[in-house]
Scaffold this active site. Structure first.
Site, PDB file in Angstrom:
ATOM      1  N   ILE A  14      47.353  30.766  27.325  1.00 39.34           N
ATOM      2  CA  ILE A  14      48.038  29.963  28.335  1.00 39.34           C
ATOM      3  C   ILE A  14      47.580  28.520  28.265  1.00 39.34           C
ATOM      4  O   ILE A  14      48.385  27.593  28.388  1.00 39.34           O
ATOM      5  CB  ILE A  14      47.792  30.549  29.735  1.00 39.34           C
ATOM      6  CG1 ILE A  14      48.481  31.909  29.881  1.00 39.34           C
ATOM      7  CG2 ILE A  14      48.286  29.595  30.825  1.00 39.34           C
ATOM      8  CD1 ILE A  14      48.148  32.641  31.172  1.00 39.34           C
ATOM      9  N   ASN A  82      41.752  25.959  33.712  1.00 37.62           N
ATOM     10  CA  ASN A  82      42.338  27.173  33.143  1.00 37.62           C
ATOM     11  C   ASN A  82      41.289  28.110  32.546  1.00 37.62           C
ATOM     12  O   ASN A  82      41.536  29.300  32.432  1.00 37.62           O
ATOM     13  CB  ASN A  82      43.359  26.785  32.068  1.00 37.62           C
ATOM     14  CG  ASN A  82      43.815  27.969  31.246  1.00 37.62           C
ATOM     15  OD1 ASN A  82      44.562  28.821  31.707  1.00 37.62           O
ATOM     16  ND2 ASN A  82      43.351  28.042  29.998  1.00 37.62           N
ATOM     17  N   GLY A  84      38.596  30.740  31.613  1.00 37.79           N
ATOM     18  CA  GLY A  84      38.164  31.947  32.308  1.00 37.79           C
ATOM     19  C   GLY A  84      37.786  33.043  31.336  1.00 37.79           C
ATOM     20  O   GLY A  84      38.212  33.043  30.180  1.00 37.79           O
ATOM     21  N   ILE A  85      36.968  33.967  31.816  1.00 36.98           N
ATOM     22  CA  ILE A  85      36.545  35.106  31.008  1.00 36.98           C
ATOM     23  C   ILE A  85      36.682  36.380  31.830  1.00 36.98           C
ATOM     24  O   ILE A  85      36.828  36.332  33.057  1.00 36.98           O
ATOM     25  CB  ILE A  85      35.083  34.967  30.532  1.00 36.98           C
ATOM     26  CG1 ILE A  85      34.123  34.899  31.739  1.00 36.98           C
ATOM     27  CG2 ILE A  85      34.922  33.752  29.630  1.00 36.98           C
ATOM     28  CD1 ILE A  85      32.658  34.960  31.358  1.00 36.98           C
ATOM     29  N   THR A  86      36.645  37.516  31.163  1.00 37.39           N
ATOM     30  CA  THR A  86      36.584  38.815  31.836  1.00 37.39           C
ATOM     31  C   THR A  86      35.394  39.593  31.300  1.00 37.39           C
ATOM     32  O   THR A  86      35.074  39.514  30.105  1.00 37.39           O
ATOM     33  CB  THR A  86      37.859  39.645  31.618  1.00 37.39           C
ATOM     34  OG1 THR A  86      38.067  39.820  30.205  1.00 37.39           O
ATOM     35  CG2 THR A  86      39.072  38.968  32.229  1.00 37.39           C
ATOM     36  N   GLN A 141      42.008  44.230  41.628  1.00 39.08           N
ATOM     37  CA  GLN A 141      42.287  45.086  40.474  1.00 39.08           C
ATOM     38  C   GLN A 141      41.083  45.978  40.194  1.00 39.08           C
ATOM     39  O   GLN A 141      39.948  45.494  40.136  1.00 39.08           O
ATOM     40  CB  GLN A 141      42.606  44.253  39.228  1.00 39.08           C
ATOM     41  CG  GLN A 141      42.878  45.046  37.965  1.00 39.08           C
ATOM     42  CD  GLN A 141      44.076  45.965  38.094  1.00 39.08           C
ATOM     43  OE1 GLN A 141      45.085  45.599  38.694  1.00 39.08           O
ATOM     44  NE2 GLN A 141      43.983  47.166  37.558  1.00 39.08           N
ATOM     45  N   TYR A 147      36.068  39.455  38.552  1.00 38.10           N
ATOM     46  CA  TYR A 147      37.212  38.602  38.216  1.00 38.10           C
ATOM     47  C   TYR A 147      38.097  38.355  39.441  1.00 38.10           C
ATOM     48  O   TYR A 147      38.509  37.216  39.710  1.00 38.10           O
ATOM     49  CB  TYR A 147      38.020  39.269  37.100  1.00 38.10           C
ATOM     50  CG  TYR A 147      39.165  38.449  36.572  1.00 38.10           C
ATOM     51  CD1 TYR A 147      38.958  37.470  35.598  1.00 38.10           C
ATOM     52  CD2 TYR A 147      40.468  38.666  37.013  1.00 38.10           C
ATOM     53  CE1 TYR A 147      40.018  36.722  35.098  1.00 38.10           C
ATOM     54  CE2 TYR A 147      41.529  37.927  36.514  1.00 38.10           C
ATOM     55  CZ  TYR A 147      41.297  36.953  35.563  1.00 38.10           C
ATOM     56  OH  TYR A 147      42.350  36.222  35.074  1.00 38.10           O
ATOM     57  N   ILE A 180      50.905  38.056  31.290  1.00 31.05           N
ATOM     58  CA  ILE A 180      51.484  37.058  30.391  1.00 31.05           C
ATOM     59  C   ILE A 180      51.252  37.501  28.946  1.00 31.05           C
ATOM     60  O   ILE A 180      50.202  38.075  28.612  1.00 31.05           O
ATOM     61  CB  ILE A 180      50.843  35.671  30.639  1.00 31.05           C
ATOM     62  CG1 ILE A 180      50.964  35.279  32.125  1.00 31.05           C
ATOM     63  CG2 ILE A 180      51.502  34.620  29.752  1.00 31.05           C
ATOM     64  CD1 ILE A 180      52.383  35.190  32.656  1.00 31.05           C
TER      65      ILE A 180
END
Length: 241
Positions: A14, A82, A84-86, A141, A147, A180
């Site tokens: 993204i 924008n 970010g990590i998981t 989630q 997150y 996405i």
């Protein structure tokens, strides 16, 4: 004179779409990245967009990075958070470092980046800040307490900073994408995608990075001056907030 826009995590997914869309709209763009040098250099070669490597979870790294961008391109007038990590795990299995890494990178980076541009924006009486949150910051989630907490925090941060900055000509908004079509989602097994994810999306398809990028371009524009403190849900109807 072209405005300078910084996009964190701006060389892949993204972020890359946002960087390219802003450049196409006439901005001078600086795209930051954390560690994938090959992908960043390929992106720079293909797009001509300046890339900068720093850790957005470090305040000092952000201060030095912004200083370098402004020396190279000029004052930062548009900031897109924008990066970010998981690090997914259910809470009863989550390690402290998984929690801390995600909170520091996804939420702490907003303070680190905004704090280093906000004074200049206030002095110039203009600024556009767009924070890329997530549908999972709105609805939660399973396996993503870290997150979801960070992304929900981004929305609260957005609303507070918008109130502080409105009289200074600075707008602060969030975008909450759904699923996405990025590398991360493409890695999901096809049967899981078709059986468990797509049926939850009323429009029946994944979003595209360019669709999020177009939302950013609008919110960064002069035309969006009336909009601040808002969260734009871009999820194909999957969740209404």
């Amino acid at each position: 004179m072209a405005r300078v826009a910084v996009v964190t995590g701006g060389t892949r997914g993204i972020g890359a779409a946002i960087s390219k869309a802003l450049k196409a709209s006439g901005y001078k763009v600086a795209a930051t990245y954390a560690g994938n040098d090959d992908a960043a250099q390929k992106f720079k070669t293909e797009t001509g967009i300046n890339v900068y490597k720093w850790d957005v979870s470090s305040f000092d790294a952000c201060a030095a990075g912004i200083k370098q961008v402004e020396a190279d391109l000029g004052p930062v007038e548009v900031l897109i958070n924008n990066a970010g990590i998981t690090k997914d795990a259910t809470l009863h299995r989550m390690k402290p470092e998984q929690w801390t890494a995600v909170i520091n990178t996804n939420l702490g980076s907003l303070f680190n980046m905004c704090r280093n541009v906000i004074e200049g924006m206030r002095e110039r009486k203009f600024g556009r800040i767009v924070n890329i949150s997530s549908i999972n910051g709105q609805k939660g989630q399973l396996g993503q307490c870290n997150y979801s907490a960070a992304k929900a925090g981004e929305i609260g941060f957005t609303k507070a900073l918008a109130q502080e900055s409105a009289r200074a000509g600075i707008t602060v908004n969030a975008i909450a994408p759904g699923y996405i079509n990025t590398e991360m989602v493409q890695a999901v097994p096809k049967d899981v995608l078709e059986k468990n994810i797509l049926p939850l999306i009323p429009i029946g398809r994944l979003g595209e990075p360019d669709e999020i990028a177009r939302c950013v371009v609008f919110l960064a524009s002069d035309d969006a001056g009336l909009i601040t403190g808002s969260t734009l849900s871009a999820n194909g109807g999957q969740y209404f907030a």
